[in-house]
Design an enzyme around this catalytic site. Structure first.
Site, short mmCIF file in Angstrom:
data_model
loop_
_atom_site.label_atom_id
_atom_site.label_comp_id
_atom_site.label_asym_id
_atom_site.label_seq_id
_atom_site.Cartn_x
_atom_site.Cartn_y
_atom_site.Cartn_z
N ARG B 11 -34.13 -7.39 35.03
CA ARG B 11 -35.30 -8.07 35.59
C ARG B 11 -36.18 -8.61 34.46
O ARG B 11 -36.21 -9.80 34.19
CB ARG B 11 -36.09 -7.12 36.50
CG ARG B 11 -37.08 -7.81 37.43
CD ARG B 11 -38.42 -8.16 36.82
NE ARG B 11 -39.13 -6.99 36.29
CZ ARG B 11 -40.22 -7.07 35.56
NH1 ARG B 11 -40.75 -8.26 35.26
NH2 ARG B 11 -40.80 -5.98 35.08
N CYS B 241 -39.31 -12.77 22.46
CA CYS B 241 -39.83 -14.13 22.33
C CYS B 241 -38.99 -14.91 21.33
O CYS B 241 -38.76 -14.46 20.22
CB CYS B 241 -41.27 -14.04 21.84
SG CYS B 241 -42.06 -15.63 21.77
N ASN B 250 -39.19 -6.16 25.67
CA ASN B 250 -39.38 -4.76 26.02
C ASN B 250 -38.86 -3.89 24.89
O ASN B 250 -38.08 -4.34 24.04
CB ASN B 250 -38.55 -4.44 27.28
CG ASN B 250 -39.03 -5.19 28.49
OD1 ASN B 250 -40.00 -4.81 29.10
ND2 ASN B 250 -38.36 -6.28 28.82
#
Lengths: 315, 315
Positions: B11, B241, B250
């Site tokens: 997710r 990123c 994460n």
């Protein structure tokens, strides 16, 4: 200040990379780091120039760096001969590594534990012979304390025994070093407790961590929580293993300082000034990757350093 | 097990990357993760397919994943409508994010706090209307709890107030989320203490951390030391990123599991099996970088996982 960040990039960072940094660039790095608030820098290693051309100018770097007011200039020495050179150059602190894994000691320094301890005794004797004001601080570094690639884990009792032996040989202090990135927060806490009970709290205040398996800052946090106050780190994590980005270098000075400052722990180092040094170093080692999350992401919006905040209060 | 690692890669990892992963690859990832010992996976988000094409197959993924024995299948829902879809698909756990920074909430979800709390009440009502055995666990996630790029730091009292409001709205639990990588170990400990005194220990057991400024694992350690037991993470730190390698994803599941297992804390996850999933994911998102220090460096020589060691003892 609440903690001492000891910048080891000019020694541990550079020693594992190929492009040789010019003496002028090293001095610029050291001066800029000191200006940013770094109070201790390990500037080189007194090893034969043939073995480590990158650090061949260590004596000149020490001579230059000791002119910087307020800076403690540290150097690594592999033996008594290196220590004599370090003392002659005027180093404020000398560190003799002793690999807790004897196989690693033999492979790396070609010396048994007994032989390294003999060097330690010789160095301590050399220092005692100096007038008090010229005596450098003498640290014995317990390298591979958390294990090594030859022996695996090193028993804690063995590390404690070597710490006692180094202190008995005349070291002022021992340092804990996770040379291979084998440490974890629980092992760090346990090792500190065991060493403190072996040699006393005053004889162990610092730790040298690598980020090999990503636990570098977590281990630093564990060591800080346990009560250590000196932390080695390298600007840009310089010296990371080339095959895996970021995989083997020292913990990154910028991220370490950011962590402490964010926690309200004063390092005395200005983060913006520290981040700005990255460009100098990156240019000087052309192409060598620099690591660091905080400098890439930038400081959080509204971030105020502990060092700055508390300085303001007393201004 | 001592801690629960909640894999959010399918997710949170995927939602920020462009190459769309095939449903079959997602299911393979989820099955392999479950086989490695991962007991909770956030498999997708019930947002409109137009907004997030990467997660358009979430309902099908949930339907497939709930067939895996022993796996808790979690899904994110932005509102009551998404929750209805999640419940219809059979999700075991649904998470509604509430951004503690109201500016961020408006910018991100286009909703005020009051509006999000209204959704929470609607979802709780929907769940209460279900037969007991079909009710999913309902978590309100306190996102941007440590600050955001619009408002900077969010006052702790505001976070505590929102936690109370979410519980009053009918959530079973709140979760602490450092969406922007603004947390530090001291802030994590403080926030946990404040939230526990606001909503009670049972109502906050988990934390969702990003590694934006490199403090991810140190923050996880602080949260674990404080007593939290559920940790979100993403395989390969997926979703970092692109402008700064590793800068915003994460925390990396592999490194987190390695840290805990090295500390003697059982995750129930086999590290070798976990590391092996990286190749599947890397191939499926072609070219997207995977992070992780432990898998790159490999396990230390002689390393024995806590999960394995303690399993042997009782075997």
């Amino acid at each position: 200040m609440d903690v001492l960040i000891s910048e080891v990039g000019p020694r541990d960072g550079l020693q594992s990379i190929a492009p040789i940094m010019l003496k002028e660039d090293k001095m610029l790095w050291i001066r800029r780091a000191a200006a940013a608030g770094v109070r201790e820098i390990e500037v080189g290693s007194f090893v034969p120039a043939k073995l480590l051309p990158q650090l061949a100018d260590t004596a000149e770097i020490v001579t230059g760096a000791i002119e910087i007011p307020g800076l403690t200039v540290a150097a690594l020495v592999p033996n008594a001969r290196g220590a004599a050179d370090a003392i002659a150059a005027g180093a404020h602190k000398i560190t003799l590594p002793l690999s807790c894994s004897e196989s690693h000691s033999l492979a790396n320094l070609r010396r048994t534990h007994a032989q390294v301890l003999e060097e330690a005794r010789a160095i301590a004797g050399m220092i005692r012979a100096l007038p008090k004001e010229r005596r450098p601080h003498f640290e014995g570094s317990l390298s591979t304390a958390f294990g090594c690639t030859i022996e695996g884990r090193v028993p804690e009792a063995q590390v404690a025994g070597l710490a006692e032996a180094l202190m008995a040989a005349g070291c002022d202090e021992v340092g804990l070093a996770d040379t291979t990135g084998y440490a974890n927060p629980v092992a760090v806490r346990n090792m500190i407790a065991i060493l403190w009970s072996a040699v006393g709290k005053d004889a162990l205040t610092g730790i040298h961590l690598h980020n090999t398996r990503g636990l570098g800052l977590a281990n630093a946090l564990a060591a800080f929580d346990a009560g250590l106050t000196t932390f080695d780190s390298s600007l840009g994590g310089l010296g990371g293993c080339p095959f895996a980005p970021g995989a083997s270098g020292n913990i990154v000075t910028e991220d370490l300082v950011f962590m402490f400052e964010a926690m309200g722990v004063r390092t005395g180092i200005d983060l913006d000034a520290l981040f700005a040094i990255r460009e100098i170093v990156a240019n000087a080692v052309g192409g060598e990757p620099l690591y660091g999350f905080a400098p890439e992401a930038g400081l959080p919006k509204g971030f105020v350093q502990a060092t700055q905040a508390k300085k303001d209060v007393h201004a």
